[in-house]
Design a protein around this motif. Structure first.
Motif, PDB file in Angstrom:
ATOM      1  N   ALA A  17      29.130  21.151  33.935  1.00 29.40           N
ATOM      2  CA  ALA A  17      30.473  21.311  33.376  1.00 29.40           C
ATOM      3  C   ALA A  17      30.573  22.277  32.557  1.00 29.40           C
ATOM      4  N   LEU A  18      29.705  22.360  31.561  1.00 32.40           N
ATOM      5  CA  LEU A  18      29.699  23.556  30.542  1.00 32.40           C
ATOM      6  C   LEU A  18      29.465  24.966  31.184  1.00 32.40           C
ATOM      7  N   ILE A  19      28.334  24.805  32.048  1.00 36.40           N
ATOM      8  CA  ILE A  19      28.068  26.177  32.773  1.00 36.40           C
ATOM      9  C   ILE A  19      29.146  26.604  33.464  1.00 36.40           C
ATOM     10  N   LEU A  20      29.787  25.745  34.307  1.00 33.97           N
ATOM     11  CA  LEU A  20      30.702  26.174  35.167  1.00 33.97           C
ATOM     12  C   LEU A  20      31.847  26.542  34.262  1.00 33.97           C
ATOM     13  N   LEU A  21      32.253  25.888  33.093  1.00 34.40           N
ATOM     14  CA  LEU A  21      33.167  26.582  32.217  1.00 34.40           C
ATOM     15  C   LEU A  21      33.095  28.110  31.648  1.00 34.40           C
ATOM     16  N   LEU A  22      31.594  28.285  31.464  1.00 38.86           N
ATOM     17  CA  LEU A  22      31.161  29.457  31.096  1.00 38.86           C
ATOM     18  C   LEU A  22      31.371  30.398  32.083  1.00 38.86           C
ATOM     19  N   SER A  23      31.044  30.067  33.228  1.00 42.44           N
ATOM     20  CA  SER A  23      31.028  31.111  34.405  1.00 42.44           C
ATOM     21  C   SER A  23      32.539  31.425  34.667  1.00 42.44           C
ATOM     22  N   PHE A  24      33.512  30.433  34.462  1.00 41.47           N
ATOM     23  CA  PHE A  24      35.176  30.738  34.459  1.00 41.47           C
ATOM     24  C   PHE A  24      35.373  31.697  33.476  1.00 41.47           C
ATOM     25  N   VAL A  25      34.936  31.548  32.220  1.00 50.10           N
ATOM     26  CA  VAL A  25      35.174  32.169  31.272  1.00 50.10           C
ATOM     27  C   VAL A  25      34.964  33.722  31.465  1.00 50.10           C
ATOM     28  N   LEU A  26      33.594  33.859  31.852  1.00 50.34           N
ATOM     29  CA  LEU A  26      33.066  35.275  32.186  1.00 50.34           C
ATOM     30  C   LEU A  26      33.793  35.761  33.092  1.00 50.34           C
ATOM     31  N   SER A  27      34.079  35.209  33.967  1.00 49.16           N
ATOM     32  CA  SER A  27      35.118  35.762  35.345  1.00 49.16           C
ATOM     33  C   SER A  27      36.178  36.641  34.697  1.00 49.16           C
ATOM     34  N   LEU A  28      36.773  35.769  33.786  1.00 46.02           N
ATOM     35  CA  LEU A  28      38.247  36.420  33.138  1.00 46.02           C
ATOM     36  C   LEU A  28      37.804  37.712  32.043  1.00 46.02           C
ATOM     37  N   LEU A  29      36.644  37.920  31.695  1.00 48.72           N
ATOM     38  CA  LEU A  29      36.030  38.995  30.798  1.00 48.72           C
ATOM     39  C   LEU A  29      35.519  40.092  31.584  1.00 48.72           C
ATOM     40  N   VAL A  30      34.932  39.941  32.871  1.00 44.21           N
ATOM     41  CA  VAL A  30      34.037  40.770  33.445  1.00 44.21           C
ATOM     42  C   VAL A  30      34.650  41.057  35.026  1.00 44.21           C
ATOM     43  N   ASP A  31      34.469  42.169  35.360  1.00 40.50           N
ATOM     44  CA  ASP A  31      35.076  42.552  36.956  1.00 40.50           C
ATOM     45  C   ASP A  31      33.558  42.115  37.677  1.00 40.50           C
ATOM     46  N   PHE A  32      33.803  40.880  38.165  1.00 43.23           N
ATOM     47  CA  PHE A  32      32.331  40.411  39.337  1.00 43.23           C
ATOM     48  C   PHE A  32      32.457  41.120  40.605  1.00 43.23           C
ATOM     49  N   GLU A  33      33.811  41.279  41.044  1.00 45.24           N
ATOM     50  CA  GLU A  33      33.939  41.942  42.283  1.00 45.24           C
ATOM     51  C   GLU A  33      33.291  43.508  42.331  1.00 45.24           C
ATOM     52  N   MET A  34      33.233  43.843  41.095  1.00 45.42           N
ATOM     53  CA  MET A  34      32.432  45.347  41.177  1.00 45.42           C
ATOM     54  C   MET A  34      30.899  44.991  41.228  1.00 45.42           C
ATOM     55  N   LEU A  35      30.372  44.016  40.649  1.00 48.39           N
ATOM     56  CA  LEU A  35      28.846  43.666  40.556  1.00 48.39           C
ATOM     57  C   LEU A  35      28.195  43.076  41.760  1.00 48.39           C
ATOM     58  N   ILE A  36      28.997  42.272  42.358  1.00 47.09           N
ATOM     59  CA  ILE A  36      28.612  41.516  43.553  1.00 47.09           C
ATOM     60  C   ILE A  36      27.823  42.428  44.613  1.00 47.09           C
ATOM     61  N   PRO A  37      28.706  43.326  44.983  1.00 50.88           N
ATOM     62  CA  PRO A  37      28.014  44.618  45.944  1.00 50.88           C
ATOM     63  C   PRO A  37      26.792  45.124  45.576  1.00 50.88           C
ATOM     64  N   LEU A  38      26.640  45.422  44.068  1.00 54.60           N
ATOM     65  CA  LEU A  38      25.452  45.964  43.556  1.00 54.60           C
ATOM     66  C   LEU A  38      24.047  44.993  43.790  1.00 54.60           C
TER      67      LEU A  38
END
Length: 257
Positions: free
Chosen positions: A106-127
């Motif tokens: 649950a904590l890792i899931l929460l961490l991932s959610f917060v990261l998604s708000l801070l970082v543009d993962f849509e730009m990183l996934i193709p890389l």
């Protein structure tokens, strides 16, 4: 169980003790780390469920590796089944260790959610899924992921560092184990900062430097053959040093916190 306070310089001592422990049974410890990495890579192939299973069982595997450290000191043989020792220690411990796994997931899931708000993962996934050239903006996003991820993971690490062992070996409740783990890390934050700084150099800075150097010499492919064993050995040594942090921060068979 008595909580101890150690000097910051003890962070280096923990690493030396981890190296000594590794020497007691290097093949056994390498086997355990290889098994974990291999199983984790297989699990990731299974969408959602695989990753959740790895997170759920992380406290269980932690107790298993720490038990292997005890066995190495006592000159006992290390077997792969040591990873199951927490699940075989009675219904109460099995229930608590799995509860810890749920909390960790649950904590890792929460961490991932917060990261998604801070970082543009849509730009990183193709890389990550193609050979696209990394742009300066994408590189900035990668550094942000590493920075924010490390910062956000610190409180999770403090809660989970000792809690699996405290549940399995000290018969603590889940809440008491989480609090005691956090308190031990905070009380000895100087030693942990020194300890983790050294491992950051060994596991991150050195491999990156080797990779950059080999790329500059146009030997990029050869770098993997050198970096992989170095990283594997370093990761195994770090896991062995976890036991040294436990022995330094807690005295067993004493008054409970």
């Amino acid at each position: 169980m008595k909580l101890n306070t150690v000097a910051p310089k003890e962070g280096y001592t923990w690493i030396r003790q981890g190296i000594w422990l590794f020497k007691q049974n290097p093949l056994g410890f390498l086997m355990l780390v290889f098994m974990y990495i291999f199983a984790a890579q297989l699990a990731v192939i299974i969408p959602v469920i695989g990753v959740f299973a790895v997170l759920l069982l992380t406290p269980t595997l932690s107790v298993g590796f720490m038990t292997a450290c005890r066995q190495a000191i006592q000159k006992e043989r290390i077997r792969p089944t040591v990873y199951l020792v927490a699940l075989q220690s009675g219904e109460l411990i099995r229930k608590r260790i799995l509860q810890l796994g749920l909390i960790y997931a649950a904590l890792i899931l929460l961490l991932s959610f917060v990261l998604s708000l801070l970082v543009d993962f849509e730009m990183l996934i193709p890389l990550l899924t193609s050979d696209t050239v990394i742009t300066p903006e994408a590189l900035r996003q990668i550094y942000l992921v590493l920075l924010f991820g490390a910062i956000l993971y610190i409180p999770i690490a403090m809660l989970m560092w000792f809690s699996p062992v405290l549940v399995a070996w000290a018969d603590m409740s889940v809440s008491q184990a989480l609090f005691s783990s956090w308190l031990a890390c905070w009380t000895n934050k100087g030693a942990f900062f020194f300890y983790l700084s050294i491992w950051s150099v060994v596991l991150i800075a050195i491999p990156l430097t080797i990779g950059i150097l080999f790329d500059a010499l146009d030997f990029g492919q050869a770098a993997s053959f050198l970096v992989a064993p170095i990283s594997m050995a370093g990761l195994t040594l770090m896991h062995c040093s976890f036991y040294a942090t436990w022995k330094a921060c807690f005295t067993e068979d004493e008054v409970i916190l």
